[in-house]
Design a protein around this motif. Structure first.
Motif, PDB file in Angstrom:
ATOM      1  N   HIS A  36      47.185  11.286  68.172  1.00 40.34           N
ATOM      2  CA  HIS A  36      47.811  10.588  69.304  1.00 40.34           C
ATOM      3  C   HIS A  36      48.020  11.587  70.451  1.00 40.34           C
ATOM      4  O   HIS A  36      49.156  11.942  70.779  1.00 40.34           O
ATOM      5  CB  HIS A  36      49.146   9.980  68.888  1.00 40.34           C
ATOM      6  N   PRO A  37      46.941  12.075  71.061  1.00 38.48           N
ATOM      7  CA  PRO A  37      47.085  13.125  72.092  1.00 38.48           C
ATOM      8  C   PRO A  37      47.875  12.685  73.310  1.00 38.48           C
ATOM      9  O   PRO A  37      48.373  13.534  74.062  1.00 38.48           O
ATOM     10  CB  PRO A  37      45.629  13.448  72.464  1.00 38.48           C
ATOM     11  N   GLU A  38      48.048  11.392  73.515  1.00 36.57           N
ATOM     12  CA  GLU A  38      48.780  10.894  74.683  1.00 36.57           C
ATOM     13  C   GLU A  38      50.271  10.755  74.423  1.00 36.57           C
ATOM     14  O   GLU A  38      51.026  10.382  75.322  1.00 36.57           O
ATOM     15  CB  GLU A  38      48.190   9.539  75.111  1.00 36.57           C
ATOM     16  N   GLN A  39      50.711  11.075  73.221  1.00 37.57           N
ATOM     17  CA  GLN A  39      52.098  10.832  72.829  1.00 37.57           C
ATOM     18  C   GLN A  39      53.021  11.890  73.460  1.00 37.57           C
ATOM     19  O   GLN A  39      53.100  13.037  73.002  1.00 37.57           O
ATOM     20  CB  GLN A  39      52.225  10.862  71.298  1.00 37.57           C
ATOM     21  N   ILE A  40      53.713  11.527  74.522  1.00 34.99           N
ATOM     22  CA  ILE A  40      54.534  12.467  75.290  1.00 34.99           C
ATOM     23  C   ILE A  40      55.700  13.005  74.464  1.00 34.99           C
ATOM     24  O   ILE A  40      56.002  14.206  74.485  1.00 34.99           O
ATOM     25  CB  ILE A  40      55.052  11.788  76.573  1.00 34.99           C
ATOM     26  N   GLU A  41      56.383  12.128  73.755  1.00 28.27           N
ATOM     27  CA  GLU A  41      57.554  12.558  72.990  1.00 28.27           C
ATOM     28  C   GLU A  41      57.167  13.570  71.921  1.00 28.27           C
ATOM     29  O   GLU A  41      57.897  14.538  71.672  1.00 28.27           O
ATOM     30  CB  GLU A  41      58.240  11.353  72.357  1.00 28.27           C
ATOM     31  N   LEU A  42      56.024  13.381  71.298  1.00 35.18           N
ATOM     32  CA  LEU A  42      55.567  14.307  70.268  1.00 35.18           C
ATOM     33  C   LEU A  42      55.250  15.677  70.880  1.00 35.18           C
ATOM     34  O   LEU A  42      55.565  16.724  70.296  1.00 35.18           O
ATOM     35  CB  LEU A  42      54.333  13.716  69.583  1.00 35.18           C
ATOM     36  N   ARG A  43      54.660  15.683  72.064  1.00 38.07           N
ATOM     37  CA  ARG A  43      54.368  16.957  72.730  1.00 38.07           C
ATOM     38  C   ARG A  43      55.654  17.664  73.153  1.00 38.07           C
ATOM     39  O   ARG A  43      55.766  18.892  73.070  1.00 38.07           O
ATOM     40  CB  ARG A  43      53.460  16.728  73.940  1.00 38.07           C
ATOM     41  N   TYR A  44      56.631  16.876  73.584  1.00 38.96           N
ATOM     42  CA  TYR A  44      57.935  17.458  73.927  1.00 38.96           C
ATOM     43  C   TYR A  44      58.571  18.117  72.703  1.00 38.96           C
ATOM     44  O   TYR A  44      59.092  19.234  72.772  1.00 38.96           O
ATOM     45  CB  TYR A  44      58.846  16.364  74.495  1.00 38.96           C
ATOM     46  N   LEU A  45      58.513  17.440  71.567  1.00 37.30           N
ATOM     47  CA  LEU A  45      59.079  18.004  70.337  1.00 37.30           C
ATOM     48  C   LEU A  45      58.323  19.254  69.901  1.00 37.30           C
ATOM     49  O   LEU A  45      58.924  20.216  69.406  1.00 37.30           O
ATOM     50  CB  LEU A  45      59.066  16.954  69.222  1.00 37.30           C
ATOM     51  N   LEU A  46      57.012  19.251  70.092  1.00 33.49           N
ATOM     52  CA  LEU A  46      56.239  20.456  69.793  1.00 33.49           C
ATOM     53  C   LEU A  46      56.718  21.614  70.670  1.00 33.49           C
ATOM     54  O   LEU A  46      56.895  22.738  70.188  1.00 33.49           O
ATOM     55  CB  LEU A  46      54.754  20.185  70.031  1.00 33.49           C
ATOM     56  N   GLY A  47      56.919  21.355  71.953  1.00 32.64           N
ATOM     57  CA  GLY A  47      57.423  22.404  72.836  1.00 32.64           C
ATOM     58  C   GLY A  47      58.769  22.934  72.387  1.00 32.64           C
ATOM     59  O   GLY A  47      59.006  24.145  72.393  1.00 32.64           O
ATOM     60  N   ASN A  48      59.652  22.054  71.949  1.00 33.33           N
ATOM     61  CA  ASN A  48      60.959  22.497  71.460  1.00 33.33           C
ATOM     62  C   ASN A  48      60.826  23.339  70.204  1.00 33.33           C
ATOM     63  O   ASN A  48      61.533  24.340  70.024  1.00 33.33           O
ATOM     64  CB  ASN A  48      61.842  21.272  71.182  1.00 33.33           C
ATOM     65  N   GLY A  49      59.932  22.920  69.301  1.00 33.66           N
ATOM     66  CA  GLY A  49      59.718  23.695  68.083  1.00 33.66           C
ATOM     67  C   GLY A  49      59.198  25.088  68.385  1.00 33.66           C
ATOM     68  O   GLY A  49      59.653  26.084  67.810  1.00 33.66           O
ATOM     69  N   LEU A  50      58.234  25.177  69.289  1.00 32.57           N
ATOM     70  CA  LEU A  50      57.696  26.481  69.681  1.00 32.57           C
ATOM     71  C   LEU A  50      58.768  27.349  70.320  1.00 32.57           C
ATOM     72  O   LEU A  50      58.808  28.576  70.109  1.00 32.57           O
ATOM     73  CB  LEU A  50      56.527  26.277  70.649  1.00 32.57           C
ATOM     74  N   ARG A  51      59.645  26.743  71.079  1.00 29.99           N
ATOM     75  CA  ARG A  51      60.748  27.493  71.681  1.00 29.99           C
ATOM     76  C   ARG A  51      61.689  28.027  70.609  1.00 29.99           C
ATOM     77  O   ARG A  51      62.178  29.152  70.699  1.00 29.99           O
ATOM     78  CB  ARG A  51      61.505  26.587  72.654  1.00 29.99           C
ATOM     79  N   MET A  52      61.915  27.242  69.552  1.00 27.09           N
ATOM     80  CA  MET A  52      62.819  27.666  68.477  1.00 27.09           C
ATOM     81  C   MET A  52      62.297  28.894  67.748  1.00 27.09           C
ATOM     82  O   MET A  52      63.077  29.723  67.271  1.00 27.09           O
ATOM     83  CB  MET A  52      63.035  26.512  67.491  1.00 27.09           C
TER      84      MET A  52
END
Length: 537
Positions: free
Chosen positions: A67-83
């Motif tokens: 689901h490459p268009e899934q904005i919420e999933l990409r946001y969560l990925l960014g948060n995980g990478l930040r963690m």
């Protein structure tokens, strides 16, 4: 699909199989359930809440393949990478979210705080501004304003208050913020207009009384602002924060017109009411000083800063703001004002046992907060006077550190401190002359220790010389900091923003008036002479 059940199973499997085995089981169960895009997001969010950032990142990447268009999933990925401190990758993903959805509040907040932690304050502030919707809610205005203040961008923050007030013109809190910001920027009349509006709507706005008094040098008691402050001083609850602030403010007005006999009772009452509200112990501070003296120096961190770090320290009200402002007129100097990072990092490192990783992380963070993302400079200044408490840690974190130690006459300093209502709890000693004297003795003792033990250059700056022979002292400071000869700003040049109690004085022409300013008070304030010596030495 029951995401909560899968997360519970993951938690149990983690204990038995480790995170890797638990993740494999979770992925198999998820794929067997024919998940939708929202299912991937729910599970990634749950893993992040369980602090399983590695598994959350892997699952988010799997979900985005489908689901490459899934904005919420990409946001969560960014948060995980930040963690997991994958900062560049986190920034890439969060910016990708904002490119598609500019007002995504979560992504904007996460990216802005990431940038701020790296000292990229201009970039962080811009992200916060760009993410505001066309018609923000009251809460969104306030959150954005608070973040702009954290980014130390007074001009942008003041502009934000103007925009907010066009939408909500009768908001007292926003007028209060506008008044404080205008004051910091030296726009005194603009500050007074907003502060009056704020206080008319919110008389309990304690710092407003202090700011209104600080925005003007009063010539007579029948001025409108003077009468406003006087009424508040007499009408408000003397034990309330607003009542105490109004009395400090009224004492300042009275002192401006030379009515010291009337100002002293106001000061005594304000300080007596303030003292029970703070927690400060002379014995506790003495113990802190002793610990700093006896503990071994922390290990120095090897890092290339690209600038010379300078701390201006001493007791409050000894000319630290003036010194920083004068230095900042040189084109190769940046004045960062009073940063609170050193004390926080020292506590973090000492609590953690001075572990190598903590020391390295703290050194990188402090350097980033000094460097920032504006034009580079040869010298960068942190002028928080209370940094004297942690110079051992500062020397370890900042290679090439230099220290300017500001000193002023004991009685002038003590009275100037006694006349302030400080915002920070670290100044809890300020409301009693005996406490002020104890704090000053501790400062003198600790500074002797640092000068004797730290491999750091020190410059002892005498306030009397600074205001009597400013050009000569400034030339000495330039030589001390290895600054090349350069055209500096005119005497009237003022710093961008001043948050300290010297907001008025630092923007005036340098003069000697403050040297003996304590003497007219002495006949009405005998405890000053009884408690404070002529010199702290």
């Amino acid at each position: 699909m029951d995401s909560s059940a899968l997360l519970t199973t993951f938690r149990g499997d983690s204990q038995r199989l480790g995170v890797g085995g638990a993740y494999d089981n979770l992925l198999r169960a998820l794929l067997a359930a024919l998940p939708r895009a929202d299912d991937w997001s729910a599970l990634v969010q749950g893993l992040l809440q369980q602090q399983a950032a590695g598994a959350a990142i892997a699952l988010a990447e799997q979900g985005l393949q489908r689901h490459p268009e899934q904005i919420e999933l990409r946001y969560l990925l960014g948060n995980g990478l930040r963690m997991v401190d994958e900062r560049h990758a986190a920034e890439r993903e969060l910016r990708a979210v904002l490119a598609v959805q500019p007002t995504h509040a979560g992504a904007a907040a996460s990216l802005a705080h990431l940038l701020r932690s790296e000292g990229r304050l201009q970039a962080a502030a811009q992200v916060a501004l760009d993410s505001l919707p066309a018609l923000p809610t009251d809460a969104q205005w306030r959150d954005a304003l608070a973040f702009m203040r954290e980014c130390d961008d007074a001009r942008a923050a003041l502009d934000l208050t103007r925009r907010a007030l066009r939408q909500m013109p009768e908001d007292g809190g926003m007028h209060a913020a506008a008044g404080e910001l205008a004051l910091e920027l030296g726009r005194f009349e603009q500050a007074r207009v907003h502060l009056r509006r704020a206080l008319a709507m919110q008389p309990q706005f304690a710092s407003g009384w202090l700011r209104l008094a600080a925005a003007h040098r009063f010539q007579q008691l029948d001025e409108a602002d003077a009468r406003l402050i006087e009424r508040a001083a007499h009408a408000s609850d003397p034990s309330s924060e607003a009542g105490i602030a109004a009395r400090f403010a009224w004492a300042k007005v009275l002192a401006d017109v030379g009515a010291f006999d009337q100002a002293v009772p106001q000061l005594r009452a304000a300080n007596a009411a303030m003292r029970p509200r703070v927690e400060w112990s002379a014995r506790g501070f003495d113990a802190f000083v002793q610990r700093q003296i006896v503990q071994p120096a922390p290990p120095p961190q090897a890092q290339r800063l690209g600038f010379a770090p300078v701390l201006i320290v001493g007791l409050p009200r000894t000319g630290t703001t003036l010194t920083a402002s004068l230095l900042a007129r040189h084109p190769e100097v940046r004045n960062r004002g009073e940063l609170n990072w050193l004390a926080q990092l020292a506590l973090h490192v000492e609590t953690g046992g001075r572990q190598v990783a903590q020391m390295r992380e703290s050194a990188t963070l402090y350097a980033a907060q000094l460097r920032r993302d504006d034009a580079p400079a040869r010298v960068i200044v942190d002028k928080n006077p209370l940094n004297f408490r942690h110079l051992g840690m500062a020397a370890a974190l900042l290679p090439g550190l230099r220290v300017i130690h500001c000193q002023r006459g004991a009685r002038a300093t003590a009275l100037s401190i006694y006349r302030q209502m400080f915002a920070h709890e670290d100044n809890g000693y300020a409301y009693d002359f005996a406490d002020i004297a104890a704090f000053a003795r501790g400062e003198a003792r600790l500074m002797r220790h640092w000068r004797a033990t730290l491999p750091v250059p020190f410059y002892a700056l005498d306030y009397t010389r600074l205001v009597s022979d400013t050009d000569a002292v400034l030339a000495e400071l330039h030589a001390f900091l290895d600054l090349p000869e350069a055209a500096v700003g005119a005497a009237s040049t003022a710093p961008e923003s001043i948050r300290t109690a010297s907001v008025w004085q630092a923007r005036q022409k340098v003069h000697r008036d403050a040297l003996d300013a304590w003497k007219p008070w002495a006949p009405y304030l005998p405890e000053l002479l009884d408690t404070i010596p002529e010199s702290w030495a």
